[in-house]
Design a protein around this motif. Structure first.
Motif, PDB file in Angstrom:
ATOM      1  N   ARG A  99      -6.631  -0.630   5.787  1.00 34.60           N
ATOM      2  CA  ARG A  99      -6.516   0.571   6.631  1.00 34.60           C
ATOM      3  C   ARG A  99      -6.848   1.862   5.879  1.00 34.60           C
ATOM      4  O   ARG A  99      -7.570   2.708   6.376  1.00 34.60           O
ATOM      5  CB  ARG A  99      -5.084   0.697   7.156  1.00 34.60           C
ATOM      6  CG  ARG A  99      -4.914   0.032   8.514  1.00 34.60           C
ATOM      7  CD  ARG A  99      -3.544   0.297   9.061  1.00 34.60           C
ATOM      8  NE  ARG A  99      -2.732  -0.906   8.974  1.00 34.60           N
ATOM      9  CZ  ARG A  99      -1.469  -0.973   9.376  1.00 34.60           C
ATOM     10  NH1 ARG A  99      -0.862   0.098   9.833  1.00 34.60           N
ATOM     11  NH2 ARG A  99      -0.809  -2.101   9.290  1.00 34.60           N
ATOM     12  N   CYS A 100      -6.252   2.021   4.643  1.00 33.47           N
ATOM     13  CA  CYS A 100      -6.355   3.311   3.934  1.00 33.47           C
ATOM     14  C   CYS A 100      -7.458   3.343   2.884  1.00 33.47           C
ATOM     15  O   CYS A 100      -7.759   4.415   2.361  1.00 33.47           O
ATOM     16  CB  CYS A 100      -5.042   3.647   3.239  1.00 33.47           C
ATOM     17  SG  CYS A 100      -3.576   3.359   4.216  1.00 33.47           S
ATOM     18  N   CYS A 109      -6.604  -1.323   0.413  1.00 32.63           N
ATOM     19  CA  CYS A 109      -5.928  -1.467   1.704  1.00 32.63           C
ATOM     20  C   CYS A 109      -6.956  -1.519   2.824  1.00 32.63           C
ATOM     21  O   CYS A 109      -7.864  -0.689   2.863  1.00 32.63           O
ATOM     22  CB  CYS A 109      -4.968  -0.299   1.916  1.00 32.63           C
ATOM     23  SG  CYS A 109      -4.172  -0.321   3.523  1.00 32.63           S
ATOM     24  N   GLY A 140       0.098   4.133   0.949  1.00 30.43           N
ATOM     25  CA  GLY A 140      -0.158   4.986   2.107  1.00 30.43           C
ATOM     26  C   GLY A 140       0.570   4.489   3.343  1.00 30.43           C
ATOM     27  O   GLY A 140       1.456   5.160   3.863  1.00 30.43           O
ATOM     28  N   CYS A 141       0.240   3.242   3.782  1.00 28.89           N
ATOM     29  CA  CYS A 141       0.748   2.774   5.067  1.00 28.89           C
ATOM     30  C   CYS A 141       1.831   1.710   4.917  1.00 28.89           C
ATOM     31  O   CYS A 141       2.481   1.354   5.898  1.00 28.89           O
ATOM     32  CB  CYS A 141      -0.398   2.235   5.909  1.00 28.89           C
ATOM     33  SG  CYS A 141      -1.160   0.754   5.199  1.00 28.89           S
ATOM     34  N   CYS A 171       0.843  -1.199   0.000  1.00 30.24           N
ATOM     35  CA  CYS A 171       0.000   0.000   0.000  1.00 30.24           C
ATOM     36  C   CYS A 171       0.880   1.252   0.000  1.00 30.24           C
ATOM     37  O   CYS A 171       1.791   1.385   0.817  1.00 30.24           O
ATOM     38  CB  CYS A 171      -0.913  -0.004   1.227  1.00 30.24           C
ATOM     39  SG  CYS A 171      -1.675   1.603   1.545  1.00 30.24           S
TER      40      CYS A 171
HETATM   41 ZN    ZN Z   1      -2.638   1.455   3.555  1.00 31.48          ZN
END
Ligand code: ZN
Length: 406
Positions: free
Chosen positions: A87-88, A85, A48-49, A46
């Motif tokens: 999370r994101c 993702c 982002g994270c 990912c």
């Molecule tokens: Zn992420």
């Protein structure tokens, strides 16, 4: 992997294989278009994270330039994956070889920036068949990333100097650390308030640690330095004082002498054309130029006097003991005042109030030719950056040219 395309291994596009390639002619250029396809069932990162996932949200095709191969310009067709993702949410996959939303691969971007250190934007753009503004942007991003914020800890001596961005119109100030040959700051303008942001950046605690500021005696910087760093010594650098002497004394005396010689045409021409000969350092003259200079000085008493006193003026900067420098100054000043040469007498009188700043150099034996070196380098950078009006980028190039000795 029996049918793997040989370019897959050569290309190093991690996470992808080459599906096919084709060569096409666009205008006068030959382009190699490489269609990539994502390796199926692979764990993806990912953007982002950094979490790893196999869940794909969607795929969008992007065209990206890579390094040229032989005589071909290379264009990649990359199905760019957005992972789902946990999370994101939907995020672009993180790739080692391609920044998010970049139009060129990381290695092409790095090559462009490396070439920009030695060649002009225009030449780099032609070499890689990229647009001029793309090259500039890639170089700017690279410089921002590699230079980072300036380290101002433990700063004891600074030098301030102005330079022209456009002759007669726009000026800028460069602030350097002379001991480490490092550019600390570049800003628009050359006035008192123009350099204030530097001292605000430095902050009160570090301002109080500053021991000296080297500058041109005519600049408006002195008051601003005194306001933020009242304990710091003001030092006037040799380069600017000698340049001022050249303009106000040698040039003036030469022009006056040429006017006196109106009746003697050949002698007048020699004096008029001797500007460079008189301003140049004696030890950088060729043997025949040295003879020319000797003849010129022998025939023109005033030129002889101002030339000898220029070298004596320079010598003031060679003393390491303030007492010796002061004695040399008194001797120089007396000769200048007794010379009966008006521009010289005037220059000496104007210089006298600056004496503390001239003698202060004894306590800070800095390479005074650094300021001159930076001046010359800025001219080269200006030429290489021909055709753009981007201060921020120009200033980054100046910082990059003087990163400092560790
Ligand atoms: Zn992420």
């Amino acid at each position: 992997m029996a049918h793997e395309h040989p370019m897959s291994r050569l290309g190093g596009w991690e996470g992808y294989v080459v599906e096919r390639d084709s060569v096409e002619q666009r205008g006068t250029q030959s382009w190699c278009v490489i269609q990539l396809s994502p390796i199926q069932g692979r764990w993806r990162c990912c953007g982002g994270c950094g979490e790893r996932t196999q869940a794909v949200h969607d795929v969008q095709e992007r065209r990206v330039r890579d390094l040229p191969v032989f005589e071909h310009i290379v264009e990649l067709v990359v199905p760019r994956i957005r992972v789902a993702c946990p999370r994101c949410g939907p995020k672009l996959e993180r790739l080692t070889w391609l920044e998010p939303y970049a139009r060129v691969t990381r290695r092409l971007a790095d090559s462009v920036a490396r070439l920009c250190q030695v060649a002009s934007i225009l030449h780099v753009a032609r070499f890689f068949h990229l647009h001029w503004s793309t090259v500039k942007e890639l170089d700017r991003l690279y410089l921002e990333r590699t230079l980072g914020p300036v380290d101002l800890e433990g700063l004891q001596v600074i030098g301030l100097d102005e330079f022209a961005i456009q002759k007669g119109h726009r000026y800028a100030t460069v602030i350097v650390e002379p001991t480490r040959k490092r550019v600390l700051w570049v800003g628009r303008g050359r006035g008192r308030e123009d350099v204030r942001p530097f001292f605000e950046l430095l902050g009160p605690a570090r301002c109080q640690q500053l021991r000296a500021a080297v500058m041109d005696m005519n600049a408006g910087y002195e008051l601003e330095v005194k306001r933020h760093c009242p304990q710091a010594d003001i030092v006037f650098d040799l380069f600017h004082v000698v340049a001022k002497y050249g303009r106000e004394v040698i040039d003036r005396v030469r022009v006056d002498r040429a006017n006196e010689l109106r009746a003697d045409k050949p002698a007048r021409r020699v004096v008029k054309g001797a500007r460079w000969l008189l301003l140049k350092n004696r030890n950088s003259l060729a043997p025949e130029q040295d003879i020319q200079l000797k003849e010129l000085l022998a025939a023109n008493r005033a030129l002889f006097v101002v030339h000898v006193l220029r070298d004596a003026l320079k010598d003031l900067w060679s003393y390491r003991h303030p007492g010796d420098a002061e004695r040399a100054w008194r001797s120089w000043y007396a000769k200048a005042r007794r010379s009966r040469i008006e521009p010289l007498k005037r220059f000496a009188a104007n210089l006298k109030p600056y004496l503390p700043g001239i003698l202060a150099h004894c306590r800070y034996p800095l390479g005074t030719n650094l300021i001159e070196g930076i001046n010359n380098k800025i001219k080269v950078i200006k030429r290489m950056a021909y055709g753009f009006r981007d201060d921020a980028y120009f200033f980054l190039k100046i910082r990059a040219a003087f990163p400092g000795k560790p």
